[in-house]
Design a protein around this motif. Structure first.
Motif, mmCIF file in Angstrom:
data_model
loop_
_atom_site.group_PDB
_atom_site.id
_atom_site.type_symbol
_atom_site.label_atom_id
_atom_site.label_comp_id
_atom_site.label_asym_id
_atom_site.label_seq_id
_atom_site.Cartn_x
_atom_site.Cartn_y
_atom_site.Cartn_z
ATOM 1 N N GLY A 1 18.206 -10.293 -14.458
ATOM 2 C CA GLY A 1 17.158 -9.863 -13.539
ATOM 3 C C GLY A 1 16.455 -11.050 -12.893
ATOM 4 N N ALA A 2 15.180 -10.879 -12.573
ATOM 5 C CA ALA A 2 14.418 -11.923 -11.888
ATOM 6 C C ALA A 2 14.139 -13.083 -12.834
ATOM 7 C CB ALA A 2 13.115 -11.357 -11.346
ATOM 8 N N CYS A 3 14.385 -14.306 -12.352
ATOM 9 C CA CYS A 3 14.126 -15.527 -13.124
ATOM 10 C C CYS A 3 13.502 -16.563 -12.198
ATOM 11 C CB CYS A 3 15.424 -16.104 -13.697
ATOM 12 S SG CYS A 3 16.323 -14.997 -14.807
ATOM 13 N N VAL A 4 12.753 -17.472 -12.781
ATOM 14 C CA VAL A 4 12.229 -18.588 -12.005
ATOM 15 C C VAL A 4 13.401 -19.466 -11.579
ATOM 16 C CG1 VAL A 4 10.707 -20.597 -12.024
ATOM 17 C CG2 VAL A 4 10.066 -18.546 -13.294
ATOM 18 N N ALA A 5 13.397 -19.871 -10.317
ATOM 19 C CA ALA A 5 14.482 -20.695 -9.796
ATOM 20 C C ALA A 5 14.522 -22.052 -10.507
ATOM 21 C CB ALA A 5 14.308 -20.896 -8.292
ATOM 22 N N GLU A 6 15.681 -22.682 -10.465
ATOM 23 C CA GLU A 6 15.866 -24.014 -11.048
ATOM 24 C C GLU A 6 16.400 -24.952 -9.964
ATOM 25 O OE1 GLU A 6 17.215 -23.934 -15.435
ATOM 26 O OE2 GLU A 6 18.211 -22.199 -14.539
ATOM 27 N N PRO A 7 15.516 -25.511 -9.166
ATOM 28 C CA PRO A 7 15.963 -26.363 -8.059
ATOM 29 C C PRO A 7 16.618 -27.639 -8.557
ATOM 30 C CG PRO A 7 13.593 -26.518 -8.354
ATOM 31 C CD PRO A 7 14.054 -25.401 -9.240
#
Length: 234
Positions: free
Chosen positions: A63-69
């Motif tokens: 599902g929704a996760c914090v992005a990992e730039p």
């Protein structure tokens, strides 16, 4: 009263930028709704907006996760700001209003005063307000929105070292405002390009350690953060 999704979006984004929600961490609607004191509907809408902005990604089975730039993506942000902020200053020289000038000059006076006093915490906030106002003075909502998103993402990915000479730093702000006031777009562009280049040199990537991420995750699980309702009509 239904709390607007944009208020929830701002609260979640602020916590992502502050590192409360760790990179790669899951963002479940139920936990977010509990944390911010809202229903799941505005949380769902906020997550869609944050995904469009690049702060959130949707992963299969998670599902929704914090992005990992990546480091390259982070570097690209500084390059984009280096190109867009001078453009905004140039446009501001042609499109600013007297109200914009009044605010910009007031911020410069306050910034110079705080710089002489050595108040670094105030200077960081004042600098953000200065560049936000300068972007608004460009008269371009699209450019203003892009610069605002850039500032949010840069604050998320980088730790910023204070300028070595805060007084000179705010003198640069003053020179930019003088050029904008005279309608000299080329000088406003050149001064802002130099200012942005120097500011970018003080940025350092801050991808936290595992221990830091564990502390932040624990903070999320054990805290609530009601959405700021100031200014909302009942």
């Amino acid at each position: 009263m239904r709390i607007p999704a944009h208020s929830v979006c701002t609260a979640i984004r602020d916590d992502i930028v502050a590192g409360v929600h760790e990179r790669g961490g899951r963002l479940t609607e139920e936990l977010l709704a509990r944390r911010y004191g809202v229903s799941r509907v505005p949380v769902r809408e906020a997550l869609r907006t944050l995904e469009a902005e690049g702060f959130v990604v949707t992963r299969r089975h998670a599902g929704a996760c914090v992005a990992e730039p990546t480091e390259q993506e982070a570097a690209d942000l500084l390059e984009m700001r280096r190109l867009l902020e001078p453009l905004g200053a140039s446009r501001a020289a042609q499109r600013r209003t007297d109200a914009h000038l009044k605010v910009l000059r007031g911020l410069v006076r306050l910034g110079q005063e705080r710089a002489r006093q050595g108040n670094s915490d105030d200077l960081r906030s004042l600098g953000g307000w200065f560049h936000e106002t300068l972007a608004q003075a460009s008269g371009s909502p699209v450019l203003t929105s892009m610069l605002t998103q850039l500032r949010h993402k840069i604050a998320w990915m980088y730790a910023v070292e204070g300028p070595p000479d805060p007084v000179a730093y705010w003198a640069e702000h003053g020179a930019i405002v003088d050029a904008v006031a005279r309608g000299d777009g080329e000088r406003a562009r050149a001064l802002t390009a130099l200012h942005t280049e120097q500011a970018n040199a003080g940025h350092r990537l801050r991808f936290g350690s595992g221990a830091e991420r564990a502390v932040r995750a624990d903070r999320v699980r054990n805290s609530q953060h009601p959405v700021n309702m100031t200014g909302l009509r009942h």
